[in-house]
Design a protein around this motif. Structure first.
Motif, mmCIF file in Angstrom:
data_model
loop_
_atom_site.group_PDB
_atom_site.id
_atom_site.type_symbol
_atom_site.label_atom_id
_atom_site.label_comp_id
_atom_site.label_asym_id
_atom_site.label_seq_id
_atom_site.Cartn_x
_atom_site.Cartn_y
_atom_site.Cartn_z
ATOM 1 N N LEU A 80 -2.329 17.922 7.958
ATOM 2 C CA LEU A 80 -1.438 16.777 8.197
ATOM 3 C C LEU A 80 -1.902 15.968 9.404
ATOM 4 C CD1 LEU A 80 2.026 18.464 7.547
ATOM 5 C CD2 LEU A 80 0.785 16.922 6.040
ATOM 6 N N ARG A 81 -2.330 16.662 10.449
ATOM 7 C CA ARG A 81 -2.793 15.972 11.656
ATOM 8 C C ARG A 81 -4.016 15.112 11.355
ATOM 9 N NH1 ARG A 81 -3.999 20.146 15.967
ATOM 10 N NH2 ARG A 81 -1.745 20.479 15.752
ATOM 11 N N TYR A 82 -4.893 15.589 10.487
ATOM 12 C CA TYR A 82 -6.088 14.823 10.121
ATOM 13 C C TYR A 82 -5.704 13.486 9.502
ATOM 14 C CZ TYR A 82 -10.578 13.670 7.985
ATOM 15 O OH TYR A 82 -11.735 13.028 7.615
ATOM 16 N N PHE A 83 -4.615 13.492 8.731
ATOM 17 C CA PHE A 83 -4.179 12.255 8.079
ATOM 18 C C PHE A 83 -3.165 11.468 8.908
ATOM 19 C CE2 PHE A 83 -5.594 14.847 4.420
ATOM 20 C CZ PHE A 83 -6.573 13.989 3.949
ATOM 21 N N THR A 108 -3.239 5.407 -3.019
ATOM 22 C CA THR A 108 -4.218 6.455 -2.724
ATOM 23 C C THR A 108 -3.499 7.719 -2.290
ATOM 24 O OG1 THR A 108 -6.177 7.068 -1.435
ATOM 25 C CG2 THR A 108 -4.532 5.719 -0.319
ATOM 26 N N ALA A 109 -4.152 8.843 -2.529
ATOM 27 C CA ALA A 109 -3.590 10.129 -2.129
ATOM 28 C C ALA A 109 -4.231 10.655 -0.859
ATOM 29 C CB ALA A 109 -3.767 11.155 -3.247
ATOM 30 N N THR A 110 -5.315 10.025 -0.409
ATOM 31 C CA THR A 110 -6.021 10.527 0.770
ATOM 32 C C THR A 110 -6.530 9.359 1.603
ATOM 33 O OG1 THR A 110 -7.971 10.703 -0.635
ATOM 34 C CG2 THR A 110 -6.794 12.738 -0.174
ATOM 35 N N ALA A 111 -5.989 9.190 2.799
ATOM 36 C CA ALA A 111 -6.483 8.127 3.675
ATOM 37 C C ALA A 111 -6.094 8.423 5.116
ATOM 38 C CB ALA A 111 -5.926 6.772 3.239
ATOM 39 N N THR A 112 -7.077 8.399 5.989
ATOM 40 C CA THR A 112 -6.823 8.512 7.421
ATOM 41 C C THR A 112 -6.295 7.166 7.915
ATOM 42 O OG1 THR A 112 -9.054 7.787 7.968
ATOM 43 C CG2 THR A 112 -8.717 10.161 7.668
ATOM 44 N N ASN A 170 2.895 -4.473 3.018
ATOM 45 C CA ASN A 170 3.944 -3.485 3.253
ATOM 46 C C ASN A 170 3.312 -2.122 2.993
ATOM 47 O OD1 ASN A 170 5.607 -5.652 3.538
ATOM 48 N ND2 ASN A 170 6.840 -5.265 1.715
ATOM 49 N N VAL A 171 3.319 -1.267 3.995
ATOM 50 C CA VAL A 171 2.670 0.044 3.867
ATOM 51 C C VAL A 171 3.725 1.133 3.889
ATOM 52 C CG1 VAL A 171 0.953 1.617 4.819
ATOM 53 C CG2 VAL A 171 0.626 -0.852 5.032
ATOM 54 N N PHE A 172 3.739 1.959 2.852
ATOM 55 C CA PHE A 172 4.702 3.052 2.744
ATOM 56 C C PHE A 172 3.943 4.362 2.627
ATOM 57 C CE2 PHE A 172 6.584 -0.729 0.910
ATOM 58 C CZ PHE A 172 7.804 -0.802 1.575
ATOM 59 N N ARG A 173 4.439 5.327 3.364
ATOM 60 C CA ARG A 173 3.754 6.610 3.383
ATOM 61 C C ARG A 173 4.720 7.732 3.058
ATOM 62 N NH1 ARG A 173 -0.596 9.140 7.334
ATOM 63 N NH2 ARG A 173 -0.310 11.304 6.785
ATOM 64 N N MET A 174 4.334 8.550 2.095
ATOM 65 C CA MET A 174 5.077 9.756 1.762
ATOM 66 C C MET A 174 4.444 10.907 2.538
ATOM 67 S SD MET A 174 5.635 11.045 -2.142
ATOM 68 C CE MET A 174 6.544 12.532 -2.563
ATOM 69 N N SER A 175 5.248 11.808 3.033
ATOM 70 C CA SER A 175 4.684 12.940 3.761
ATOM 71 C C SER A 175 3.684 13.678 2.892
ATOM 72 C CB SER A 175 5.785 13.904 4.190
ATOM 73 O OG SER A 175 5.209 15.073 4.752
ATOM 74 N N LEU A 200 0.854 -1.186 0.000
ATOM 75 C CA LEU A 200 0.000 0.000 0.000
ATOM 76 C C LEU A 200 0.887 1.231 0.000
ATOM 77 C CD1 LEU A 200 -2.653 1.603 0.312
ATOM 78 C CD2 LEU A 200 -2.537 1.192 2.765
ATOM 79 N N GLY A 201 0.668 2.112 -0.987
ATOM 80 C CA GLY A 201 1.427 3.350 -1.062
ATOM 81 C C GLY A 201 0.530 4.547 -0.867
ATOM 82 N N LEU A 202 0.874 5.390 0.089
ATOM 83 C CA LEU A 202 0.128 6.621 0.335
ATOM 84 C C LEU A 202 0.966 7.784 -0.175
ATOM 85 C CD1 LEU A 202 -0.382 4.676 3.169
ATOM 86 C CD2 LEU A 202 -2.158 6.416 3.282
#
Length: 648
Positions: free
Chosen positions: A562-565, A173-177, A208-213, A36-38
């Motif tokens: 940012l805090r919301y996400f 996805t570009a938007t996910a809490t 594997n979950v990767f998150r970009m700021s 999963l890529g955010l």
């Protein structure tokens, strides 16, 4: 292996290296791990599946709800010499079969499909014979019932995994809490519960979950409390130059605001889902090529639109979720240069947002009443109706039973989720044509006008099998081919149909209702908490989060988003309206603020202490001088001692 990925990137895209978390995502899916890529809008999502697709044997199946995106990406990939294809509504059965068989024979590396296509018996039968390298799920938040844009068709993806169990999955996805992230993992998993994850990445036994700021350092978020939004809109667009998008919630308002801007001397056009395909394409192209400066649109516009130099995105109407706002605002400044995301807000917006909760989740008794009235409308008795499908004219229904369309639409969606009906909104049934004369008879006709001959020729040139079966056609495309207006083509086809040369079934956008179980008495209609109360609470929370963002003038806008996400930031952006208003010196514009800093630093470039009185020689207005000095001292660029200042 990364060297192989880099050589593919260099060969087909001309880039020397990956950016952000692209490399980590590519290595993960390339190694066969569910991933999963955010990545925020403009983060380069497409590279993360296109590069590994070229490195692996077989076909990468890309699931996306965006037909415009499919067409654009297929065209771009083919220009790069990459064999790609797409399946979407409007293709003939023969065209779909050819495309799927090309995948089976290994002639297609990347296949785009809509989620609705997944439940097709034909697609599933062909999929079993494909060598699928991996599955990519774009807009993956659509699979989460806790997300802002849940689409039931996405639930078919889990069933597809059972047909090709060895194919790993890449969700993007570009938007996910955080809650939506966990739900995506759970719903796409191979029957293994998704673990938790941290800010950078989490390697669970499942995903594997990767998150970009999600931080956009070049994007200034601004909320303008505007009593007169029209004046504010014109004022902003006259002061911020360059390409712009203006979002509004209704189709009618897109046209109104486009006309307003044109009258004010600002080049604008409008876009919404109700326009025909050719008009959409023409307006989008004019905007992308800077022939039109401003696109006024509903949220139907923007997904997959790759225009990097949008300088400002303005929301006239407040979205009903932070996710939707963040995604739409994120279309500004994708080139990395300074851009603005402006929300125009007033007290009326607060009331409208609160009303949306009641409109989206009407009372249970009302929902049961709509269910009963639906049975009266179609004359369906208790215990009957199973699997019957009906066209649904919502205006006629509301007139007959004195309801309002918005609440009826919401009630039907809830009944859909509860399993009583299947409600398909505005299913776009394209126009269909079949010739009723033979090919030889057609050639012998002598009374056709020049325009009729052009339309007949365009039909024969672009569509096959018209003498044996109905074929879907695009009237706007035919008009473009013939140099006519779409309305002219429509009238010509009607005339040819009346003369029995062909049979023409016009295009219509019609909602459909199918009874998925026998009709119940309304007293027995069960609306469980997971269908109603829990979802209403989630929706209300999103509405209130949006109101909170618009009305919180004490916390940096970027930090709020940012805090919301789930991303905590230890610094303010120093460019949103909140940061600028709290800075000593008040709301000094950024160009003036930066110019003041440059002049102060230039004075001190010799590295020597200077008396504070030397600052008078710069001749700056006091508000600009004070704002710049306060910032430079606070950030420790300057120091002060015994009435003198110097650089650190």
């Amino acid at each position: 292996m990364i060297e192989d990925y880099q050589s593919i990137l260099r060969k087909y895209w001309g880039y020397d290296d990956f950016r952000g978390i692209q490399r980590e995502i590519i290595e993960s899916i390339g190694s066969g791990h569910d991933t999963l890529g955010l990545m925020p809008t403009g983060g380069g999502k497409s590279i993360t599946f296109q590069v590994p697709a070229l490195s692996k044997e077989g076909t990468c199946v890309v699931i996306t709800p965006l037909i415009a995106l499919m067409k654009d990406q297929v065209e771009n990939l083919r220009r790069r010499g990459i064999p790609a294809a797409a399946i979407y509504s409007g293709l003939t059965r023969e065209e779909i079969i050819i495309t799927l068989e090309n995948c089976i024979f290994g002639a297609v590396k990347i296949l785009y499909v809509s989620p609705e296509r997944l439940s097709s018996d034909l697609f599933q039968a062909k999929l079993r014979h494909m060598n699928v390298s991996f599955i990519t799920v774009d807009e993956a938040h659509c699979i989460s019932q806790w997300g802002y844009d849940f689409r039931p068709s996405y639930l078919e993806i889990a069933k597809i995994r059972k047909l090709i169990p060895n194919a790993p999955i890449l969700a993007l996805t570009a938007t996910a809490t955080p809650q939506v992230v966990a739900d995506i993992c759970d719903r796409l998993s191979r029957n293994v519960e998704c673990g938790m994850w941290n800010e950078n990445s989490h390697i669970s036994q499942n995903f594997n979950v990767f998150r970009m700021s999600f931080e956009r350092k070049n994007l200034a978020y601004v909320v303008r409390h505007a009593a007169d939004k029209r004046d504010q809109l014109i004022h902003i667009l006259k002061n911020v130059k360059g390409s712009a998008i203006v979002y509004t919630r209704s189709r009618r308002r897109t046209k109104e605001f486009a006309e307003l801007l044109n009258e004010a001397g600002i080049s604008a056009t409008f876009y919404h889902a109700g326009l025909d395909t050719v008009t959409k394409d023409e307006r989008q192209l004019a905007w992308q090529n800077d022939k039109t400066r401003v696109m006024v649109a509903t949220n139907a516009f923007g997904m997959g639109i790759d225009k990097p130099d949008v300088r400002v995105v303005i929301h006239i109407d407040c979205p009903d979720s932070v996710e939707a706002y963040f995604q739409e605002a994120g279309r500004a400044g994708r080139d990395g240069l300074k851009a603005y995301a402006v929300l125009l807000y007033n007290d009326a917006d607060h009331r409208k947002l609160e009303k949306r909760i009641a409109d989206t989740f009407p009372e249970k008794d009302f929902i049961r009443e709509v269910y009963e009235h639906l049975a009266f409308f179609y004359q369906i008795g208790v215990g009957s109706g199973y699997n019957h499908t009906f066209e649904f004219n919502i205006d006629k229904f509301c007139h007959a039973f004195h309801h309002f369309p918005i609440q009826v639409d919401s009630a039907l969606k809830i009944l859909n989720r509860a399993g009583y009906i299947e409600y398909t909104e505005e299913q776009d049934n394209q126009a269909r044509v079949m010739f009723t004369v033979s090919r030889n008879e057609l050639y012998r006709l002598e009374n056709n006008t020049d325009n009729e001959e052009r339309v007949i020729t365009a039909l024969l040139r672009n569509y096959g099998g018209l003498f044996t079966d109905y074929n879907y056609i695009d009237e706007s495309f035919i008009a473009q081919q013939c140099g006519l207006q779409a309305q002219q083509v429509y009238m010509i086809l009607k005339s040819l149909s009346q003369r029995h040369i062909l049979h023409f079934i016009p295009q219509k956008k019609t909602p459909y209702i199918r009874y998925t179980q026998r009709r119940e008495d309304k007293e027995h209609v069960q609306l469980m908490p997971v269908i109603y109360e829990e979802r209403k609470t989630q929706y209300a929370d999103r509405i209130h989060a949006m109101i909170g963002y618009a009305t919180n003038d004490n916390v940096c806008r970027s930090r709020q988003l940012l805090r919301y996400f789930g991303e905590e930031n230890d610094h303010d952006c120093r460019q949103c309206d909140v940061c600028l208003s709290h800075r000593p010196g008040g709301m000094v514009s950024e160009p003036r603020f930066n110019a003041a800093m440059e002049k102060i630093l230039a004075l001190l470039d010799d590295g020597k202490p200077h008396p504070i009185t030397d600052l008078r020689d710069i001749q700056l207005p006091s508000d600009e001088l004070n704002a710049a000095l306060d910032y430079l001292f606070q950030e420790e660029y300057l120091r002060q001692s015994d009435g003198q200042i110097s650089k650190f």
